[in-house]
Design a protein around this motif. Structure first.
Motif, PDB file in Angstrom:
ATOM      1  N   ILE A  17     127.756 104.276  82.170  1.00  0.00           N
ATOM      2  CA  ILE A  17     126.462 103.368  81.652  1.00  0.00           C
ATOM      3  C   ILE A  17     127.650 102.181  81.494  1.00  0.00           C
ATOM      4  N   LYS A  18     127.098 100.863  82.367  1.00  0.00           N
ATOM      5  CA  LYS A  18     127.716  99.694  82.551  1.00  0.00           C
ATOM      6  C   LYS A  18     126.736  98.583  82.409  1.00  0.00           C
ATOM      7  N   SER A  19     127.216  97.164  82.476  1.00  0.00           N
ATOM      8  CA  SER A  19     126.129  96.220  82.607  1.00  0.00           C
ATOM      9  C   SER A  19     126.752  94.772  83.282  1.00  0.00           C
ATOM     10  N   LEU A  24     121.362  96.400  83.294  1.00  0.00           N
ATOM     11  CA  LEU A  24     122.049  97.652  82.792  1.00  0.00           C
ATOM     12  C   LEU A  24     121.994  98.801  83.801  1.00  0.00           C
ATOM     13  N   GLU A  34     118.976 101.105  87.822  1.00  0.00           N
ATOM     14  CA  GLU A  34     119.457  99.748  87.274  1.00  0.00           C
ATOM     15  C   GLU A  34     118.216  99.229  86.603  1.00  0.00           C
ATOM     16  N   LEU A  37     118.133  93.759  81.802  1.00  0.00           N
ATOM     17  CA  LEU A  37     118.636  93.964  80.351  1.00  0.00           C
ATOM     18  C   LEU A  37     117.530  93.626  79.358  1.00  0.00           C
ATOM     19  N   LEU A  43     118.765 101.670  73.588  1.00  0.00           N
ATOM     20  CA  LEU A  43     119.172 102.551  74.577  1.00  0.00           C
ATOM     21  C   LEU A  43     119.402 103.655  73.694  1.00  0.00           C
ATOM     22  N   ALA A  55     128.577  96.635  78.008  1.00  0.00           N
ATOM     23  CA  ALA A  55     126.918  97.116  77.847  1.00  0.00           C
ATOM     24  C   ALA A  55     126.428  96.925  76.624  1.00  0.00           C
ATOM     25  N   LEU A  59     123.533  94.036  75.072  1.00  0.00           N
ATOM     26  CA  LEU A  59     122.515  94.656  74.524  1.00  0.00           C
ATOM     27  C   LEU A  59     122.319  94.203  73.080  1.00  0.00           C
TER      28      LEU A  59
END
Length: 110
Positions: A17-19, A24, A34, A37, A43, A55, A59
């Motif tokens: 999980i990354k952003s 996201l 995807e 955001l 989450l 991430a 958030l």
């Protein structure tokens, strides 16, 4: 997971999980999803995953929460924006409480 829901659940093991500044990204079992955001208000992570700190901070900065559960559904933690950040985001003096009751277990439908 669908982008029309504000709660996003990642359950199991091995998701990455990354952003970016606007998205996201969740890579799980070879499938990349995807989400914008702003569409992620909460989450919820169940099990063992890899998540970039960027991430989590993105958030939280936008007013979203992140909850962590063990694989068996036992709640571990809930991160919510700080009162200062919440006031900056919403203009209101107090931050949101974590919507997940702790302690206890997450109950899954059969």
């Amino acid at each position: 997971m669908t982008s029309e829901h504000s709660w996003h659940v990642v359950a199991g093991f091995g998701a990455h999980i990354k952003s970016t500044g606007t998205t996201l990204s969740i890579l799980y079992k070879g499938e990349q999803k995807e989400f914008p955001l702003p569409s992620v208000q909460h989450l919820l992570l169940v099990g063992g995953h890899n998540i970039h700190t960027s991430a989590v901070t993105r958030l939280l900065r936008q007013g979203s929460s992140v909850s962590f559960f063990d694989a068996d559904g036992t709640p571990v933690a809930c991160s919510t924006p700080s009162a200062v950040m919440w006031e900056r985001i919403s203009g209101k003096p107090s931050g949101p409480a974590c919507p997940i009751p702790l302690p206890g277990k997450l109950h899954r439908s059969p």
